[in-house]
Write a protein that holds these residues in place. Structure first.
Motif, PDB file in Angstrom:
ATOM      1  N   ARG A   2     -21.342   9.099  43.776  1.00 27.42           N
ATOM      2  CA  ARG A   2     -22.282  10.031  42.740  1.00 27.42           C
ATOM      3  C   ARG A   2     -23.513  10.781  43.396  1.00 27.42           C
ATOM      4  NH1 ARG A   2     -21.998   5.463  37.858  1.00 27.42           N
ATOM      5  NH2 ARG A   2     -20.223   5.998  37.038  1.00 27.42           N
ATOM      6  N   ALA A   3     -24.065  10.051  44.286  1.00 27.99           N
ATOM      7  CA  ALA A   3     -25.338  10.662  45.077  1.00 27.99           C
ATOM      8  C   ALA A   3     -24.843  11.857  45.921  1.00 27.99           C
ATOM      9  CB  ALA A   3     -26.108   9.390  46.051  1.00 27.99           C
ATOM     10  N   SER A   4     -23.679  11.674  46.604  1.00 31.56           N
ATOM     11  CA  SER A   4     -23.129  12.875  46.962  1.00 31.56           C
ATOM     12  C   SER A   4     -22.826  14.134  46.224  1.00 31.56           C
ATOM     13  CB  SER A   4     -21.723  12.686  47.933  1.00 31.56           C
ATOM     14  OG  SER A   4     -21.942  11.625  48.762  1.00 31.56           O
ATOM     15  N   THR A   5     -22.443  13.817  44.869  1.00 29.75           N
ATOM     16  CA  THR A   5     -22.140  14.711  44.120  1.00 29.75           C
ATOM     17  C   THR A   5     -23.432  15.482  43.427  1.00 29.75           C
ATOM     18  OG1 THR A   5     -20.073  13.728  43.348  1.00 29.75           O
ATOM     19  CG2 THR A   5     -21.134  15.312  41.895  1.00 29.75           C
ATOM     20  N   LYS A   6     -24.332  14.550  43.239  1.00 29.43           N
ATOM     21  CA  LYS A   6     -25.792  14.945  42.979  1.00 29.43           C
ATOM     22  C   LYS A   6     -26.546  15.759  44.193  1.00 29.43           C
ATOM     23  CE  LYS A   6     -27.015  11.196  39.951  1.00 29.43           C
ATOM     24  NZ  LYS A   6     -27.793  10.111  39.782  1.00 29.43           N
ATOM     25  N   THR A   7     -26.224  15.660  45.291  1.00 34.46           N
ATOM     26  CA  THR A   7     -26.633  16.267  46.552  1.00 34.46           C
ATOM     27  C   THR A   7     -26.165  17.875  46.479  1.00 34.46           C
ATOM     28  OG1 THR A   7     -26.958  14.428  47.819  1.00 34.46           O
ATOM     29  CG2 THR A   7     -26.647  16.365  48.913  1.00 34.46           C
ATOM     30  N   VAL A   8     -24.877  17.911  46.322  1.00 30.41           N
ATOM     31  CA  VAL A   8     -24.051  19.206  46.237  1.00 30.41           C
ATOM     32  C   VAL A   8     -24.738  20.154  45.036  1.00 30.41           C
ATOM     33  CG1 VAL A   8     -22.107  20.388  46.471  1.00 30.41           C
ATOM     34  CG2 VAL A   8     -22.067  18.224  47.501  1.00 30.41           C
ATOM     35  N   VAL A   9     -24.660  19.512  43.965  1.00 31.41           N
ATOM     36  CA  VAL A   9     -25.214  20.255  42.774  1.00 31.41           C
ATOM     37  C   VAL A   9     -26.634  20.616  42.945  1.00 31.41           C
ATOM     38  CG1 VAL A   9     -25.470  20.100  40.251  1.00 31.41           C
ATOM     39  CG2 VAL A   9     -23.388  19.045  41.356  1.00 31.41           C
ATOM     40  N   LYS A  20     -28.345   3.117  44.421  1.00 35.61           N
ATOM     41  CA  LYS A  20     -28.593   1.654  43.950  1.00 35.61           C
ATOM     42  C   LYS A  20     -27.276   1.287  43.334  1.00 35.61           C
ATOM     43  CE  LYS A  20     -33.413   1.294  42.694  1.00 35.61           C
ATOM     44  NZ  LYS A  20     -34.410   0.972  41.261  1.00 35.61           N
ATOM     45  N   GLY A  21     -26.506   0.256  43.807  1.00 34.87           N
ATOM     46  CA  GLY A  21     -25.193  -0.235  43.467  1.00 34.87           C
ATOM     47  C   GLY A  21     -24.068  -0.341  44.781  1.00 34.87           C
ATOM     48  N   GLY A  22     -23.070   0.168  44.426  1.00 31.22           N
ATOM     49  CA  GLY A  22     -21.948   0.393  45.311  1.00 31.22           C
ATOM     50  C   GLY A  22     -21.553   1.403  45.660  1.00 31.22           C
ATOM     51  N   ALA A  23     -20.192   1.401  46.302  1.00 32.95           N
ATOM     52  CA  ALA A  23     -19.633   2.495  46.688  1.00 32.95           C
ATOM     53  C   ALA A  23     -19.647   3.786  45.749  1.00 32.95           C
ATOM     54  CB  ALA A  23     -18.453   2.134  47.205  1.00 32.95           C
ATOM     55  N   LEU A  24     -19.220   3.379  44.375  1.00 35.50           N
ATOM     56  CA  LEU A  24     -19.147   4.183  43.518  1.00 35.50           C
ATOM     57  C   LEU A  24     -20.466   5.157  43.150  1.00 35.50           C
ATOM     58  CD1 LEU A  24     -17.607   5.646  40.852  1.00 35.50           C
ATOM     59  CD2 LEU A  24     -18.539   3.669  39.576  1.00 35.50           C
ATOM     60  N   GLU A  25     -21.479   4.592  43.362  1.00 35.43           N
ATOM     61  CA  GLU A  25     -23.139   5.297  43.429  1.00 35.43           C
ATOM     62  C   GLU A  25     -23.249   5.901  44.585  1.00 35.43           C
ATOM     63  OE1 GLU A  25     -22.441   2.057  42.259  1.00 35.43           O
ATOM     64  OE2 GLU A  25     -22.883   2.473  40.313  1.00 35.43           O
ATOM     65  N   VAL A  26     -22.815   5.580  45.938  1.00 39.61           N
ATOM     66  CA  VAL A  26     -22.644   6.428  46.842  1.00 39.61           C
ATOM     67  C   VAL A  26     -22.083   7.923  46.440  1.00 39.61           C
ATOM     68  CG1 VAL A  26     -22.172   6.707  49.193  1.00 39.61           C
ATOM     69  CG2 VAL A  26     -22.986   4.602  48.394  1.00 39.61           C
ATOM     70  N   ILE A  44     -22.449  19.150  55.047  1.00 41.72           N
ATOM     71  CA  ILE A  44     -23.266  18.489  55.728  1.00 41.72           C
ATOM     72  C   ILE A  44     -24.188  17.674  54.630  1.00 41.72           C
ATOM     73  CG2 ILE A  44     -25.445  18.491  56.852  1.00 41.72           C
ATOM     74  CD1 ILE A  44     -24.249  20.916  58.288  1.00 41.72           C
ATOM     75  N   GLY A  45     -24.490  18.327  53.515  1.00 41.60           N
ATOM     76  CA  GLY A  45     -25.178  17.676  52.481  1.00 41.60           C
ATOM     77  C   GLY A  45     -24.567  16.114  52.035  1.00 41.60           C
ATOM     78  N   SER A  46     -23.346  16.185  51.744  1.00 37.88           N
ATOM     79  CA  SER A  46     -22.619  15.197  51.095  1.00 37.88           C
ATOM     80  C   SER A  46     -22.573  14.132  52.254  1.00 37.88           C
ATOM     81  CB  SER A  46     -21.237  15.544  50.766  1.00 37.88           C
ATOM     82  OG  SER A  46     -20.446  16.067  51.658  1.00 37.88           O
ATOM     83  N   ASN A  47     -22.307  14.527  53.456  1.00 33.05           N
ATOM     84  CA  ASN A  47     -22.302  13.557  54.854  1.00 33.05           C
ATOM     85  C   ASN A  47     -23.611  12.752  54.963  1.00 33.05           C
ATOM     86  OD1 ASN A  47     -22.942  13.320  57.898  1.00 33.05           O
ATOM     87  ND2 ASN A  47     -20.825  13.062  57.663  1.00 33.05           N
ATOM     88  N   ILE A  48     -24.772  13.580  54.890  1.00 35.72           N
ATOM     89  CA  ILE A  48     -26.106  12.920  54.758  1.00 35.72           C
ATOM     90  C   ILE A  48     -26.371  12.309  53.835  1.00 35.72           C
ATOM     91  CG2 ILE A  48     -28.511  13.437  54.939  1.00 35.72           C
ATOM     92  CD1 ILE A  48     -27.903  15.836  56.249  1.00 35.72           C
ATOM     93  N   SER A  49     -25.934  12.217  52.657  1.00 39.79           N
ATOM     94  CA  SER A  49     -26.307  11.561  51.519  1.00 39.79           C
ATOM     95  C   SER A  49     -25.441  10.282  51.613  1.00 39.79           C
ATOM     96  CB  SER A  49     -25.855  12.281  50.240  1.00 39.79           C
ATOM     97  OG  SER A  49     -26.028  11.588  48.862  1.00 39.79           O
ATOM     98  N   SER A  50     -24.027  10.512  51.874  1.00 39.62           N
ATOM     99  CA  SER A  50     -22.995   9.147  51.839  1.00 39.62           C
ATOM    100  C   SER A  50     -23.449   8.100  53.197  1.00 39.62           C
ATOM    101  CB  SER A  50     -21.746   9.702  51.959  1.00 39.62           C
ATOM    102  OG  SER A  50     -21.435  10.308  53.231  1.00 39.62           O
ATOM    103  N   GLU A  51     -23.966   8.774  54.396  1.00 41.69           N
ATOM    104  CA  GLU A  51     -24.349   7.878  55.328  1.00 41.69           C
ATOM    105  C   GLU A  51     -25.527   7.096  55.037  1.00 41.69           C
ATOM    106  OE1 GLU A  51     -26.417   8.540  60.020  1.00 41.69           O
ATOM    107  OE2 GLU A  51     -25.198  10.314  58.965  1.00 41.69           O
ATOM    108  N   ILE A  52     -26.516   7.646  54.467  1.00 45.27           N
ATOM    109  CA  ILE A  52     -28.007   7.143  54.259  1.00 45.27           C
ATOM    110  C   ILE A  52     -27.574   6.205  52.871  1.00 45.27           C
ATOM    111  CG2 ILE A  52     -30.300   7.319  53.349  1.00 45.27           C
ATOM    112  CD1 ILE A  52     -30.489   9.908  54.919  1.00 45.27           C
ATOM    113  N   GLY A  53     -26.911   6.731  52.097  1.00 46.45           N
ATOM    114  CA  GLY A  53     -26.524   5.663  50.901  1.00 46.45           C
ATOM    115  C   GLY A  53     -25.766   4.497  51.261  1.00 46.45           C
ATOM    116  N   THR A  54     -24.858   4.955  52.418  1.00 45.84           N
ATOM    117  CA  THR A  54     -24.120   3.444  52.657  1.00 45.84           C
ATOM    118  C   THR A  54     -25.028   2.421  53.352  1.00 45.84           C
ATOM    119  OG1 THR A  54     -22.105   4.644  52.866  1.00 45.84           O
ATOM    120  CG2 THR A  54     -22.323   2.867  54.246  1.00 45.84           C
ATOM    121  N   MET A  55     -25.971   2.960  54.165  1.00 43.05           N
ATOM    122  CA  MET A  55     -26.864   2.297  54.880  1.00 43.05           C
ATOM    123  C   MET A  55     -27.728   1.458  53.949  1.00 43.05           C
ATOM    124  SD  MET A  55     -28.197   4.472  58.170  1.00 43.05           S
ATOM    125  CE  MET A  55     -29.258   3.222  58.942  1.00 43.05           C
TER     126      MET A  55
END
Length: 248
Positions: A222-229, A214-220, A102-113
């Protein structure tokens, strides 16, 4: 590193402050909560059931194997399995798994927005973007995760009962008697309180990392990885503190 920690901690606190503001329209807010409960909670039921069933079976088999002593009654296998499932697995381990799903899902969803400027559009229209996007997810998680934990407890115990009877390690009557011996409802309350705190951590940390991408798909990614960790570390710290305070 210390400076970065306090920077993110301060920004996270301000992020939570913005999240707790009053919604613009309660009707829209309520509908979004229902949608998020279905997306984050109901859709996670399958993985919780499968993992709980097999882990409950494994816990019972391992406990029965390590308690092969004529002086230890066989029903103690059910008791030990119940304690392991109620105290740790169904609250802490399941929430660690949900932090990944769930965490990676939320992070990627909001990050993409964020990177597609949808959040900027909301803010231009005067909408509290944090309250609109994040608050329903947090409430949905706080409602859904304790229910998932209750399902996990039940399925885990059933999985242990099935494995014990199938392998012949623990007779069905002994296992059922064991899960009833010296049962403390307080342990269920303890697990539900933990899971509620873990749900808050998972949803807010994931939303925080996604919101400030901030950035693009790569940063999204990375944000998902930071979320899980980050979520996993905070969950383990909270688990240690609550266990030390409540079970001492």
């Amino acid at each position: 590193m210390v400076r970065s920690f306090f920077f993110h901690l301060g920004r996270y606190v301000l992020f939570l402050r913005q999240m707790f503001r009053r919604p613009e329209k309660w009707s829209i807010f309520g509908r979004r909560i229902v949608v998020e409960i279905e997306k984050l909670g109901v859709d996670s039921l399958g993985i919780v059931v499968v993992i709980s069933l097999f882990v409950g079976a494994v816990i019972t088999i391992q406990t029965a194997t390590n308690l092969e002593n004529p002086f230890i009654p066989r029903y103690s296998v059910g008791t030990a399995s119940r304690e392991s499932i109620l105290l740790e697995f169904s609250s802490t381990i399941v929430c660690l798994i949900l932090a990944g799903k769930i965490g990676s899902n939320i992070s990627s969803e909001i990050g993409t927005m964020r990177i597609t400027e949808q959040i900027d559009a909301l803010e231009i229209m005067g909408v509290n973007s944090v309250g609109y996007l994040v608050s329903p997810k947090v409430i949905a998680m706080i409602v859904s995760v304790p229910i998932l934990v209750i399902f996990s407890m039940f399925i885990g115990i059933v999985g242990g009962w099935m494995s014990g009877g199938y392998t012949g390690l623990v007779p069905s009557d002994d296992y059922i008697h064991g899960i009833q011996v010296a049962f403390r409802p307080y342990y269920v309350t303890y697990s539900l309180v933990k899971s509620t705190l873990f749900a808050f951590v998972i949803s807010t940390v994931a939303s925080y990392w996604g919101f400030y991408v901030k950035g693009g798909a790569l940063e999204v990614g990375r944000a998902s990885t930071k979320t899980v960790v980050t979520s996993s570390i905070v969950i383990l710290i909270i688990n240690l503190l609550i266990t030390q305070i409540w079970l001492n």
